[in-house]
Design a protein around this motif. Structure first.
Motif, short mmCIF file in Angstrom:
data_model
loop_
_atom_site.label_atom_id
_atom_site.label_comp_id
_atom_site.label_asym_id
_atom_site.label_seq_id
_atom_site.Cartn_x
_atom_site.Cartn_y
_atom_site.Cartn_z
N LYS A 127 5.23 27.32 -45.49
CA LYS A 127 6.05 26.12 -45.62
C LYS A 127 5.70 25.43 -46.92
CE LYS A 127 4.63 24.05 -41.77
NZ LYS A 127 4.21 23.01 -40.80
N ALA A 128 6.38 24.35 -47.22
CA ALA A 128 6.19 23.68 -48.51
C ALA A 128 4.91 22.83 -48.48
CB ALA A 128 7.41 22.84 -48.84
N ARG A 129 3.79 23.48 -48.64
CA ARG A 129 2.50 22.80 -48.74
C ARG A 129 1.69 23.50 -49.84
NH1 ARG A 129 1.14 19.47 -44.63
NH2 ARG A 129 -1.08 19.64 -45.05
N LYS A 130 0.60 22.88 -50.25
CA LYS A 130 -0.35 23.56 -51.14
C LYS A 130 -1.74 23.43 -50.55
CE LYS A 130 1.89 23.08 -55.66
NZ LYS A 130 2.35 24.45 -55.84
N ILE A 131 -2.51 24.52 -50.65
CA ILE A 131 -3.91 24.51 -50.24
C ILE A 131 -4.77 24.48 -51.50
CG2 ILE A 131 -5.75 25.81 -49.09
CD1 ILE A 131 -3.61 26.96 -47.22
N PHE A 132 -5.70 23.56 -51.53
CA PHE A 132 -6.61 23.42 -52.68
C PHE A 132 -8.03 23.80 -52.22
CE2 PHE A 132 -3.11 20.55 -53.01
CZ PHE A 132 -2.77 20.51 -54.37
N THR A 133 -8.83 24.37 -53.12
CA THR A 133 -10.23 24.63 -52.77
C THR A 133 -11.14 23.75 -53.63
OG1 THR A 133 -10.68 26.36 -54.40
CG2 THR A 133 -9.67 27.07 -52.33
N VAL A 134 -12.23 23.30 -53.02
CA VAL A 134 -13.30 22.63 -53.78
C VAL A 134 -14.62 23.24 -53.35
CG1 VAL A 134 -12.28 20.37 -54.25
CG2 VAL A 134 -13.32 20.78 -52.04
N ARG A 135 -15.54 23.35 -54.29
CA ARG A 135 -16.89 23.81 -53.95
C ARG A 135 -17.78 22.60 -53.75
NH1 ARG A 135 -18.52 28.86 -53.91
NH2 ARG A 135 -16.91 30.37 -54.45
N GLU A 136 -18.53 22.61 -52.63
CA GLU A 136 -19.42 21.50 -52.32
C GLU A 136 -20.86 21.98 -52.33
OE1 GLU A 136 -18.00 19.94 -48.57
OE2 GLU A 136 -16.59 18.65 -49.66
N PRO A 137 -21.81 21.10 -52.77
CA PRO A 137 -23.21 21.51 -52.80
C PRO A 137 -23.75 21.74 -51.39
CG PRO A 137 -22.93 19.25 -53.63
CD PRO A 137 -21.57 19.75 -53.29
N LEU A 138 -24.79 22.56 -51.27
CA LEU A 138 -25.49 22.71 -50.00
C LEU A 138 -26.38 21.48 -49.82
CD1 LEU A 138 -26.63 26.44 -50.35
CD2 LEU A 138 -24.51 25.54 -49.39
N PHE A 460 -24.94 28.73 -54.27
CA PHE A 460 -25.51 27.40 -54.02
C PHE A 460 -24.46 26.38 -53.58
CE2 PHE A 460 -29.09 29.00 -56.62
CZ PHE A 460 -30.16 28.54 -55.86
N THR A 461 -23.26 26.86 -53.24
CA THR A 461 -22.19 25.95 -52.80
C THR A 461 -21.48 26.56 -51.59
OG1 THR A 461 -20.71 27.06 -54.37
CG2 THR A 461 -21.62 24.96 -55.08
N THR A 462 -20.69 25.74 -50.91
CA THR A 462 -19.74 26.27 -49.93
C THR A 462 -18.34 25.86 -50.38
OG1 THR A 462 -20.10 24.27 -48.63
CG2 THR A 462 -21.25 26.26 -47.89
N VAL A 463 -17.36 26.61 -49.92
CA VAL A 463 -15.98 26.30 -50.30
C VAL A 463 -15.32 25.50 -49.18
CG1 VAL A 463 -13.71 27.28 -50.85
CG2 VAL A 463 -15.79 28.42 -51.66
N LYS A 464 -14.69 24.40 -49.56
CA LYS A 464 -13.87 23.65 -48.59
C LYS A 464 -12.42 23.74 -49.06
CE LYS A 464 -15.06 19.58 -46.77
NZ LYS A 464 -15.47 18.17 -46.85
N THR A 465 -11.49 23.87 -48.11
CA THR A 465 -10.08 23.80 -48.50
C THR A 465 -9.48 22.54 -47.93
OG1 THR A 465 -9.16 24.92 -46.57
CG2 THR A 465 -9.90 26.33 -48.37
N PHE A 466 -8.48 22.01 -48.64
CA PHE A 466 -7.66 20.95 -48.05
C PHE A 466 -6.22 21.23 -48.42
CE2 PHE A 466 -6.76 18.41 -51.85
CZ PHE A 466 -7.79 18.80 -52.71
#
Ligand code: NAP
Length: 470
Positions: A127-138, A460-466
């Motif tokens: 559908k008309a959405r976008k998923i973005f990724t960010v890397r967050e520190p541990l 040294f990071t994890t990936v979060k999506t929003f």
């Protein structure tokens, strides 16, 4: 020199110390106060105490200032590594340069946005959405390092952690703690907040093993031997682990090789850093048609690798880490001799100093070439062709790196495809890399590529999506 273990930027005051001994002359180089169990818990709590994060620019600045400071102190730090590890000064000056590169590349990566964007209107199910990724520190990582590159191994853990914004607790080798603590002080002087780094020396059961088991630590990044790595893998429980373990790297020299280049690479790869690189050449697999000339010329070349006082700029090969290691290498040489190998040059030991040693007629199944021999040994094994060389190369439990000397593109491509290891370097030593490129072994040498500044930052990071309506 008297240094302290560090809990969140603060020196550990303790009467318990370890002494650091110069492997060449037996002189005491310094002492370090050691940590106990409660210091380990204090370090973990300090790392977890702060949730405010440094901006990318702040992380970049800390790493850049540390690089500039290390460059200014290049000679002093090189002399320190030489005195605690016995590596000759030409090697340790080179090592400081490499560590500066690690800090430089990590500073560059700190500025780089590592997010990705996925459009979701690309399938009938979307559908008309976008998923973005960010890397967050541990929240907290632990790093455990070996003795063989006392500065660079530590830099390869701390710089990516800082670039990622992850607080880290370092347990360096107790044979080379002074260099690790000196790098830590450079980082604090460059503006690293205290909670971002602790450096703990102390009894293995209280310090290293506690860090490995503690569930509050989200990553164990370990570089060292296979037995310790496997022990960590079974003790760590539910957390990320990075294992960079031992090597047994081959240099394959084919019939069409440039002979001068092959001889040069064989000597450099076998003897640099006293043969104590995980990617040092541990087996030279030479085509039988050129083996005689190659062997004669490698023996001649080896005469240029003068071993002696590591502090002397003329010395090309310093000591191994201690006399016990030199004695065990001597035993490995005697066992190979008993199995039919011939010592062509070297083989003699004085204290922790072992001469660069070339051996021919080395049986394919002798201990020296089946297991990792961590010293300046160059065992030559003849092979019939590339297929035979690949079989021998792949026959051990290790799979770190490799080098192939050939003028044939077809042979180079076959080797790249068939060698079971993390890296294949054509017309180069197995150890060739730059500090930002992906690095790591397979099989007993590690869990695949997880090092080099770019890959390490991912660990040294994890990936979060929003996702957002778009
Ligand atoms: P090591 O004996 O495995 O020690 C490495 C580190 O592990 C040291 O800090 C050591 O502390 C610590 N340690 C010891 N027992 C432990 C335990 N039970 N739990 C957690 N940590 C523990 O290795 P080394 O002799 O220092 O280094 C040489 C090895 O490292 C070689 O095999 C070499 O190939 C490998 N290496 C691999 C790479 C790579 O990238 N693949 C790079 C460099 C070196 P103490 O000093 O207190 O014992």
């Amino acid at each position: 020199m008297h240094l302290h273990s560090i809990v969140a930027g603060q020196p550990v005051e303790s009467t318990a110390t370890i002494a650091v001994i110069n492997p060449y002359n037996g002189a005491q180089v310094g002492t370090v106060t050691t940590a106990r169990l409660h210091h380990v818990h204090a370090a973990i709590e300090a790392a977890l105490s702060r949730r405010d994060s440094l901006t990318r620019f702040q992380r970049h600045q800390i790493l850049e200032r540390a690089r500039a400071a290390l460059e200014l102190r290049r000679d002093e730090v090189a002399r320190l590594i030489t005195s605690e590890a016995g590596l000759c000064i030409r090697e340790t000056l080179y090592e400081v340069g490499r560590a500066c590169d690690v800090l430089r590349f990590a500073a560059m990566e700190a500025l780089r946005d590592d997010g990705q964007i996925f459009s979701c209107d690309v399938s009938p199910q979307g559908k008309a959405r976008k998923i973005f990724t960010v890397r967050e520190p541990l929240s907290c990582a632990a790093a455990i390092t070996p003795f063989n590159h006392p500065l660079n191994q530590v830099a390869h853990k701390l710089a990516p952690a800082i670039a990622a914004g992850t607080p880290v607790i370092l347990k360096p080798s107790e044979k080379t703690p002074l260099t690790a603590l000196t790098l830590a002080s450079i980082l604090f002087e460059a503006g690293l907040p205290p909670h971002m780094l602790s450096v703990l020396l102390g009894p293995t059961t209280e310090v290293a093993e506690t860090l490995v088991r503690d569930p509050r630590i989200e990553l164990i990044s370990f570089t060292g031997s296979v037995p310790v790595g496997k022990r960590i893998a079974s003790a760590a429980g539910y957390k990320k682990i990075v294992l960079e373990l031992g090597g047994n790297d081959p240099l394959i020299v084919l019939e069409d090789a440039d002979m001068e280049l092959a001889v040069f690479l064989a000597a450099e790869g076998s003897f640099r850093n006293s043969g104590q690189r995980c990617t040092a050449i541990k087996r030279i697999l030479v085509h039988e048609k050129i083996a005689e000339e190659f062997t004669r010329r490698l023996v001649e070349k080896t005469r240029e690798y003068k071993s002696g006082d590591p502090a002397d700029p003329e010395t090309k090969v310093g000591t191994v880490i201690d006399e016990a290691s030199a004695i065990s290498l001597e035993t490995v040489i005697r066992e190979a001799e008993a199995a039919g190998a011939r010592i062509l040059i070297g083989g003699k030991r004085r204290g922790a100093l072992l001469e660069p040693t070339v051996l021919s007629n080395v049986p394919r199944d002798c201990g020296m070439v089946v297991s990792e021999s961590f010293g300046p040994l160059a065992p030559i094994i003849t092979v019939r062709d590339l297929n035979d060389a690949v079989t021998v190369a792949n026959s051990t439990a290790y799979g770190l790196s490799s080098g192939v000397v050939t003028s044939s593109l077809d042979s180079a491509i076959q080797a790249v495809k068939q060698l079971r290891c993390g890296s294949v370097n054509i017309n180069e030593v197995p150890g060739f890399r730059i500090e930002s490129s992906p690095f790591g072994g397979i099989k007993d040498s590690g869990l695949g590529i997880k090092e080099g500044v770019v890959e390490a930052i991912k660990c040294f990071t994890t990936v979060k999506t929003f996702s957002l309506p778009w």
